[in-house]
Design a protein around this motif. Structure first.
Motif, PDB file in Angstrom:
ATOM      1  N   ALA A 158      37.563 -21.801  40.009  1.00 53.68           N
ATOM      2  CA  ALA A 158      36.805 -21.688  41.255  1.00 53.68           C
ATOM      3  C   ALA A 158      35.372 -21.224  41.028  1.00 53.68           C
ATOM      4  CB  ALA A 158      37.507 -20.733  42.217  1.00 53.68           C
ATOM      5  N   ARG A 159      35.102 -20.592  39.904  1.00 55.33           N
ATOM      6  CA  ARG A 159      33.723 -20.220  39.569  1.00 55.33           C
ATOM      7  C   ARG A 159      33.037 -21.317  38.758  1.00 55.33           C
ATOM      8  NH1 ARG A 159      35.827 -17.193  42.261  1.00 55.33           N
ATOM      9  NH2 ARG A 159      34.801 -18.659  43.654  1.00 55.33           N
ATOM     10  N   GLY A 160      33.795 -22.378  38.406  1.00 54.01           N
ATOM     11  CA  GLY A 160      33.206 -23.508  37.693  1.00 54.01           C
ATOM     12  C   GLY A 160      33.511 -23.571  36.215  1.00 54.01           C
ATOM     13  N   GLY A 161      34.498 -22.784  35.745  1.00 45.77           N
ATOM     14  CA  GLY A 161      34.736 -22.692  34.311  1.00 45.77           C
ATOM     15  C   GLY A 161      36.101 -23.151  33.842  1.00 45.77           C
ATOM     16  N   THR A 162      36.322 -22.976  32.536  1.00 50.52           N
ATOM     17  CA  THR A 162      37.588 -23.267  31.868  1.00 50.52           C
ATOM     18  C   THR A 162      38.204 -21.944  31.419  1.00 50.52           C
ATOM     19  OG1 THR A 162      37.000 -25.479  31.099  1.00 50.52           O
ATOM     20  CG2 THR A 162      38.592 -24.280  29.774  1.00 50.52           C
ATOM     21  N   TYR A 163      39.516 -21.845  31.553  1.00 45.54           N
ATOM     22  CA  TYR A 163      40.229 -20.604  31.251  1.00 45.54           C
ATOM     23  C   TYR A 163      41.075 -20.789  29.999  1.00 45.54           C
ATOM     24  CZ  TYR A 163      43.280 -16.514  32.160  1.00 45.54           C
ATOM     25  OH  TYR A 163      43.958 -15.324  32.081  1.00 45.54           O
ATOM     26  N   MET A 164      40.884 -19.909  29.016  1.00 46.03           N
ATOM     27  CA  MET A 164      41.703 -19.946  27.800  1.00 46.03           C
ATOM     28  C   MET A 164      42.347 -18.577  27.620  1.00 46.03           C
ATOM     29  SD  MET A 164      40.877 -21.434  24.005  1.00 46.03           S
ATOM     30  CE  MET A 164      39.509 -20.377  23.561  1.00 46.03           C
ATOM     31  N   VAL A 165      43.676 -18.559  27.639  1.00 51.06           N
ATOM     32  CA  VAL A 165      44.403 -17.295  27.557  1.00 51.06           C
ATOM     33  C   VAL A 165      45.124 -17.210  26.218  1.00 51.06           C
ATOM     34  CG1 VAL A 165      46.480 -18.180  28.726  1.00 51.06           C
ATOM     35  CG2 VAL A 165      46.010 -15.734  28.750  1.00 51.06           C
ATOM     36  N   ASN A 166      45.066 -16.038  25.603  1.00 46.08           N
ATOM     37  CA  ASN A 166      45.557 -15.822  24.247  1.00 46.08           C
ATOM     38  C   ASN A 166      46.972 -15.262  24.200  1.00 46.08           C
ATOM     39  OD1 ASN A 166      44.844 -15.277  21.195  1.00 46.08           O
ATOM     40  ND2 ASN A 166      45.730 -13.380  21.961  1.00 46.08           N
ATOM     41  N   ILE A 167      47.730 -15.731  23.215  1.00 47.15           N
ATOM     42  CA  ILE A 167      49.000 -15.117  22.852  1.00 47.15           C
ATOM     43  C   ILE A 167      48.909 -14.636  21.405  1.00 47.15           C
ATOM     44  CG2 ILE A 167      50.330 -16.563  24.442  1.00 47.15           C
ATOM     45  CD1 ILE A 167      51.329 -18.115  21.930  1.00 47.15           C
ATOM     46  N   GLY A 168      49.700 -13.623  21.068  1.00 44.34           N
ATOM     47  CA  GLY A 168      49.720 -13.087  19.715  1.00 44.34           C
ATOM     48  C   GLY A 168      51.110 -13.167  19.112  1.00 44.34           C
TER      49      GLY A 168
END
Length: 605
Positions: free
Chosen positions: A329-339
């Motif tokens: 919604a802010r215009g970006g791409t989301y990348m979420v990390n796992i360990g």
């Protein structure tokens, strides 16, 4: 003596947290020799003034809007413990002097115990795919210098230095290709703490000879990036990190290598010197305002990037969805990390959270894939908005208990308004009231996580991007949207634990008549409970007033940690445009920091 050591350690941590933004040190040549220059967080990540993206690159990045980050290495084997002691923070920095300070030679010995026999590349990729992600980025070499792939230029790698003896990156690349998942590498191009000449690494080689950064770059960094771009099939992107003071010529050479061997791959903005294809925001930073251009935010599913044995602070499926949707919604791409753990397994909590969020995304793909930024340019009290063509997708994080959803400033005519339920799409009643749009929702929310209302408009959405005071749900007005008068407004950064970055806009240094004020739109006049989110020292007296001569004042205590404090009731006498102002009347103005004001409708008969 034991208590004395514990006290000294606590004091050291407190001092470190205050100095955290400048904890990176690099050598910089000067006319008089070498000196230490302290680099702040943003400096360490480098200049990211990037150009618009070439249309040949980044389709998954631009249209997919969602990716998996994986931090995995020798630090995963240690799991934030060294010689029986637990260190709290990001474990991939365990070698740093302000964490465990593990010597390079001792750290390299950990490779003899790294044997991820339970690693299943297909399972990793299936998790990402079922979670709704479009590509995977994994740490091929972090700052510790250990290569998770079969490199010919350094024996400090998973094939030659561990009992496992197989190329982990090759397995993952093949699994991604088989399941049609994008794939790419994280590579620490500047810092290398075990390689002679690397930033933070030894200054002499095995023969005792002096070495330079140029030696490290030519002998390890450049050839390894060539290997990564040549030996693993098509790559989505190369995610370089922490360029710091790395000279531009080296970054240019690395980018040329990516362009040569992977012409369709993106280069992350953290390559440095504005040579990347897109911008990466601060770690764990979900912006409050729309950002222009091509950008991403990188987040973590708990608190630590690499696996830490103690870290059970998992984001829920709802947390993940809210952060994903609000990034889009802010215009970006989301990348979420796992360990992953040292044995190659993924913590079950990560799996459960991602898969549950993935089920939701499968039901509501238009909210995420190919979606564009909200025309309101900021979150709304009840949730957020993404758009696609002439359609708006209203993702409701907080379901209004009275079933009334309010949109301020929507100018376009609505052709249809529906909500998806188990029985199919249901049409909703819509009313226009004083420039606001009121939507009557069903009595029960159709989704446990996030419900979605779809508005189809007869034209591209036209919105007056106003700060509306919601008549039903509490409204938080952030300092970022305020104007400061005789006070200062800027951003601050700090760490909760080592490497766990936090950021906020704040208003501080209030002078005698200093104020922070917001221009707002009020639909329903009446009383609103006011709470202020601030940090400071000692008792503070705050004043809150409106432009129609309503004023209140109260004294409350403060602490170094931001927290909401109740101030009292404030009345808006009429609907329409208003100005609300906050000022510091008494107290330590040097320490006072205002982050937000919250307005909660007071329900009266």
């Amino acid at each position: 003596m034991k208590h004395l050591k514990q006290t000294f350690f606590k004091i050291s941590i407190i001092l470190f947290l205050f100095l955290a933004p400048n904890f990176y040190a690099q050598e910089k040549k000067t006319n008089s020799g070498k000196e230490k220059k302290e680099l702040g967080m943003n400096e360490m990540w480098g200049s990211q003034k990037v150009k618009s993206n070439n249309s040949l690159r980044g389709k998954n990045f631009i249209d997919g809007n969602y990716a998996m980050f994986i931090h995995w290495g020798l630090y995963s084997q240690l799991a934030n413990k060294w010689k029986g002691k637990t260190y709290y923070g990001i474990g991939e920095w365990l070698m740093h002097k302000d964490l465990a300070g593990v010597p390079a030679d001792e750290y390299m010995e950990v490779a003899k115990d790294f044997n991820p026999t339970k690693f299943d590349a297909d399972a990793f990729v299936s998790l990402a795919k079922n979670a709704g992600m479009k590509y995977i980025i994994i740490t091929s070499k972090h700052h510790d210098g250990f290569a998770m792939f079969d490199t010919k230029v350094s024996d400090f790698n998973v094939v030659k230095a561990t009992p496992y003896g197989k190329d982990l990156m090759k397995q993952l690349a093949e699994a991604c290709k088989k399941q049609e998942m994008g794939f790419g590498f994280y590579y620490s191009h500047n810092q290398d703490w075990t390689e002679p000449g690397g930033n933070g690494g030894p200054k002499t080689n095995a023969k005792g000879e002096a070495v330079t950064f140029d030696d490290y770059f030519k002998n390890k960094c450049l050839p390894q990036v060539i290997e990564l771009t040549k030996n693993y099939g098509d790559i989505e992107l190369i995610w370089f990190d922490t360029p710091g003071n790395m000279p531009k010529k080296y970054v240019e050479e690395l980018v040329q290598v990516v362009r040569k061997y992977q012409p369709k791959a993106l280069v992350s903005g953290r390559a440095g010197h504005g040579l990347g294809d897109y911008t990466t925001l601060g770690d764990m930073e979900i912006p409050n305002k729309n950002h222009e251009g091509l950008w991403e935010t990188v987040d973590v599913i708990n608190d630590s990037w690499g696996y830490a044995w103690y870290d059970q602070n998992w984001k829920t499926p709802k947390d993940i969805l809210e952060r994903l949707i609000s990034t889009v919604a802010r215009g970006g791409t989301y990348m979420v990390n796992i360990g992953p753990k040292g044995d190659g397994t993924i913590p079950i909590q990560s799996t459960k959270a991602l898969l549950n969020a993935g089920k939701w995304i499968k039901k509501y793909p238009n909210v995420v894939y190919g979606a564009e930024a909200s025309p309101w340019k900021h979150k709304l009290p009840w949730g957020d908005v993404t758009k696609k063509g002439n359609s708006l997708y209203l993702s409701i994080y907080k379901w209004p208990i009275d079933g009334e959803l309010y949109l301020p400033g929507l100018q376009s005519n609505i052709e249809s308004c529906t909500i998806q339920t188990k029985k199919g799409n249901i049409a909703l009643k819509v009313q226009k009231i004083n420039g606001w749009t009121k939507i009557n929702l069903p009595s029960n929310r159709p989704e446990k996580l996030v419900s979605v209302v779809t508005l189809k408009l007869n034209e591209p959405p036209k919105v007056i991007s106003t700060l509306g005071i919601d008549p039903v749900i509490e409204t938080e007005l952030l300092a970022e949207f305020a104007t400061a008068s005789d006070a200062k407004k800027d951003h601050k950064y700090w760490m909760e634990k080592f490497g766990e970055w936090k950021a906020t806009a704040h208003i501080h240094s209030f002078k005698e008549y200093g104020k922070a004020y917001w221009k707002v739109d009020v639909l329903k006049p009446g009383y609103y409970q006011v709470e202020l989110d601030y940090a400071g020292e000692g008792r503070l007296v705050w004043s809150v007033e409106t432009d129609d001569n309503e004023q209140m004042q109260n004294q409350q205590n403060s602490s170094q940690i931001y927290a909401y404090h109740s101030i009292g009731w404030l009345k808006f006498k009429k609907s329409g445009k208003h100005k609300i102002a906050v000022s510091l009347v008494e107290g330590n103005a040097e320490k006072a920091s205002l982050r937000a004001i919250k307005l909660i409708p007071v329900v009266l008969d």
